[in-house]
Enzyme design. Sequence first.
Site, PDB file in Angstrom:
ATOM      1  N   GLY A   1       0.729  -1.230   0.096  1.00 27.80           N
ATOM      2  CA  GLY A   1       0.141   0.101  -0.178  1.00 27.80           C
ATOM      3  C   GLY A   1       1.081   1.082  -0.016  1.00 27.80           C
ATOM      4  O   GLY A   1       1.994   1.160   0.421  1.00 27.80           O
TER       5      GLY A   1
ATOM      6  N   CYS B   1       5.161  -6.375   1.619  1.00 27.28           N
ATOM      7  CA  CYS B   1       5.544  -4.899   1.644  1.00 27.28           C
ATOM      8  C   CYS B   1       4.840  -4.396   3.004  1.00 27.28           C
ATOM      9  O   CYS B   1       5.112  -4.461   4.037  1.00 27.28           O
ATOM     10  CB  CYS B   1       5.050  -4.159   0.348  1.00 27.28           C
ATOM     11  N   TYR B   2       3.709  -3.461   2.786  1.00 27.57           N
ATOM     12  CA  TYR B   2       3.075  -2.700   3.590  1.00 27.57           C
ATOM     13  C   TYR B   2       2.510  -3.996   4.652  1.00 27.57           C
ATOM     14  O   TYR B   2       2.389  -3.821   5.903  1.00 27.57           O
ATOM     15  CB  TYR B   2       1.850  -2.021   3.194  1.00 27.57           C
TER      16      TYR B   2
ATOM     17  N   HIS C   1       8.042  -7.176  -3.603  1.00 29.10           N
ATOM     18  CA  HIS C   1       6.883  -7.816  -4.424  1.00 29.10           C
ATOM     19  C   HIS C   1       7.116  -8.789  -5.470  1.00 29.10           C
ATOM     20  O   HIS C   1       7.625  -8.750  -6.585  1.00 29.10           O
ATOM     21  CB  HIS C   1       6.200  -6.410  -5.220  1.00 29.10           C
TER      22      HIS C   1
ATOM     23  N   GLU D   1       5.146 -10.580  -6.826  1.00 25.49           N
ATOM     24  CA  GLU D   1       4.075 -10.668  -7.703  1.00 25.49           C
ATOM     25  C   GLU D   1       4.222  -9.918  -9.226  1.00 25.49           C
ATOM     26  O   GLU D   1       3.461 -10.326  -9.983  1.00 25.49           O
ATOM     27  CB  GLU D   1       2.659 -10.266  -7.221  1.00 25.49           C
TER      28      GLU D   1
ATOM     29  N   SER E   1     -16.869  -5.417 -29.824  1.00 21.38           N
ATOM     30  CA  SER E   1     -15.716  -4.671 -30.744  1.00 21.38           C
ATOM     31  C   SER E   1     -14.639  -5.588 -31.630  1.00 21.38           C
ATOM     32  O   SER E   1     -13.863  -5.314 -32.445  1.00 21.38           O
ATOM     33  CB  SER E   1     -14.555  -4.064 -29.607  1.00 21.38           C
ATOM     34  N   GLY E   2     -14.838  -6.933 -31.437  1.00 20.72           N
ATOM     35  CA  GLY E   2     -14.322  -7.907 -32.229  1.00 20.72           C
ATOM     36  C   GLY E   2     -13.171  -8.392 -31.663  1.00 20.72           C
ATOM     37  O   GLY E   2     -12.291  -9.367 -32.007  1.00 20.72           O
ATOM     38  N   GLY E   3     -12.606  -7.698 -30.272  1.00 19.74           N
ATOM     39  CA  GLY E   3     -11.409  -7.860 -29.738  1.00 19.74           C
ATOM     40  C   GLY E   3     -11.208  -9.161 -28.924  1.00 19.74           C
ATOM     41  O   GLY E   3     -12.535  -9.769 -28.993  1.00 19.74           O
ATOM     42  N   VAL E   4     -10.146  -9.495 -28.365  1.00 17.20           N
ATOM     43  CA  VAL E   4     -10.056 -10.684 -27.589  1.00 17.20           C
ATOM     44  C   VAL E   4     -11.158 -10.957 -26.653  1.00 17.20           C
ATOM     45  O   VAL E   4     -12.157 -11.654 -26.424  1.00 17.20           O
ATOM     46  CB  VAL E   4      -8.902 -10.806 -26.985  1.00 17.20           C
ATOM     47  N   ASP E   5     -11.445  -9.800 -26.020  1.00 16.24           N
ATOM     48  CA  ASP E   5     -12.348  -9.587 -24.730  1.00 16.24           C
ATOM     49  C   ASP E   5     -13.747  -9.853 -25.054  1.00 16.24           C
ATOM     50  O   ASP E   5     -14.581 -10.647 -24.523  1.00 16.24           O
ATOM     51  CB  ASP E   5     -12.137  -8.688 -23.652  1.00 16.24           C
ATOM     52  N   SER E   6     -14.157  -8.903 -25.905  1.00 17.46           N
ATOM     53  CA  SER E   6     -15.614  -8.931 -26.416  1.00 17.46           C
ATOM     54  C   SER E   6     -15.999 -10.139 -27.180  1.00 17.46           C
ATOM     55  O   SER E   6     -17.207 -10.913 -27.103  1.00 17.46           O
ATOM     56  CB  SER E   6     -16.104  -7.677 -27.309  1.00 17.46           C
TER      57      SER E   6
ATOM     58  N   LYS F   1      -5.917 -10.345 -19.023  1.00 12.48           N
ATOM     59  CA  LYS F   1      -6.085 -10.835 -20.302  1.00 12.48           C
ATOM     60  C   LYS F   1      -5.440 -12.417 -20.898  1.00 12.48           C
ATOM     61  O   LYS F   1      -5.995 -13.056 -21.653  1.00 12.48           O
ATOM     62  CB  LYS F   1      -4.967  -9.837 -21.248  1.00 12.48           C
TER      63      LYS F   1
END
Length: 517
Positions: free
Chosen positions: A56, A82-83, A168, A170, A221-226, A373
């Site tokens: 944080g 960390c925090y 970190h 991660e 949109s035709g992108g990967v997500d949609s 993603k």
Amino acid sequence: MIERQIWIVDFGSQYTQLITRKTRELGYSSEIVTLEEYDERLSKGIKPNALIFSGGPQSLSEDKTDYKKYFEDESLPVLGICYGMQIMAREFKGVVDKGYQGEYGHAKIYTINNFEVPHCPKEINVWMSHFDHVTKAPDTFEVVLESNNKMIAGIKHKTRPLLGFQFHPEVEHSDHGLDLLSYFYKDLAGLKKDWSPKAMLEEAFELVKSIGDTQVLCAFSGGVDSLVAATLAQKVLGDKIHCFFVDNGLLRPQDYDHIDLLKKETPLNIEIIDAKDEFFDSFEGMADPEDKRKAIGKTFIEIFEKKVHEYEDSHGIHFSHLLQGTLYPDVIESISPHKKGGKSVTIKSHHNVGGLPERMKLKLLEPLRLLFKDEVRKIGEELGLNHDWVHRHPFPGPGIGVRVLGELSRESVKKVQESDQILFEELHNFHQYNACWQAFTVFLPVKTVGVKGDARAYENVICVRIVNSSDGMTAVWSDMPRDFLSKVSSRICNEVSGITRVVYDITSKPPGTIEWE
């Protein structure tokens, strides 16, 4: 729905979501909660199998919260990052000082006191981002990691499953980060793996099924997500899913070719809406990036609102939900991931985050909202989608609207469209498209002196931006072949009217974002 066995308490770090992603990559289910949400669940007798306190931005010296109760269950494994490590150290009577010397960026740490992590060397390169630090470990802990300037980098309880890292693990910049997290989950917490692409897909299906037999409007949109969101929804809802591809005038030539291909080769019902004039009327002349994003988002909603009324009046179809391919990084950069007590700060707003006007009477359906993603690509592969579609480069919802710095105009948008097409073609000619995560061009609102046809030219600049990433949360600039960059630069200067100079962006994320706006 899968019960998440690891809870990650968010203290406002922009890396918190990466803990979730890395945890899932290792095969363990996890979710992010606030302290308030954690307290509510505990009051109902709901507990995690393991707990993580994130990093944080605040100083522990200004945080007067009593965290003792979160360590009362002696069997509960807790990892402090960390925090989070500072909280752990203070609550067990260690000493945390407000630092006079911060540790930021790459650093070397060393294992000490016979601390061993499978597959980890004694010397590890990690990513530091802190100012306060633990100067004395609690008596019940031992120091197990130390930085090259002899500062405490890791502590471990002598008898309980408690571990703290002052760095970190991660982030991609930390070597052996997965090994360090795996040590906590497997060796210290004794957890069993329960997360996989198949599990993600099943959970997404369950979410779509939960809305019942209803009509759904998809912002496509035709992108990967949609594409992934629409495909899994179509498998549940069939012809009750209606995909609307909005041509906002901020698209690239490749986008039109791609949408034509999807109309031919998928079972999706895709309708193209030509709304170029409406969008340009809403944002033309705007210069502030937040104003542009909000104007684009507002116009998207207006377009969909018109479409809803059109279908109600002419087709008798009443939509109950709006399906979007919103992902976790979109949510993270726009708002605190959990408004209820969340501490994350806004980086930039996204056109597809924040809900819909009440008058639309549409509920949001976002089956990918808590995924990254790379996870969405895995779901796409599980669904059997074409590899090239699933691994297509990301393209922002506002499109070229956030790739024109300064005032938006049809002329500046055209320069980006033409230069981006050249970049796209040469990436394929040089077989570099699949070697990078994202590649695009940006119009810069500055002019420089050049020479064209033996005459002085005073024209604009195009910036080429190419990065590599695994999740979009962090990214490094791509070291592309010299002859490739030379060809792209030459073609843009010769073929795009009004461009005299091409520059290459070598900024990583952080400190920059992938998009310029």
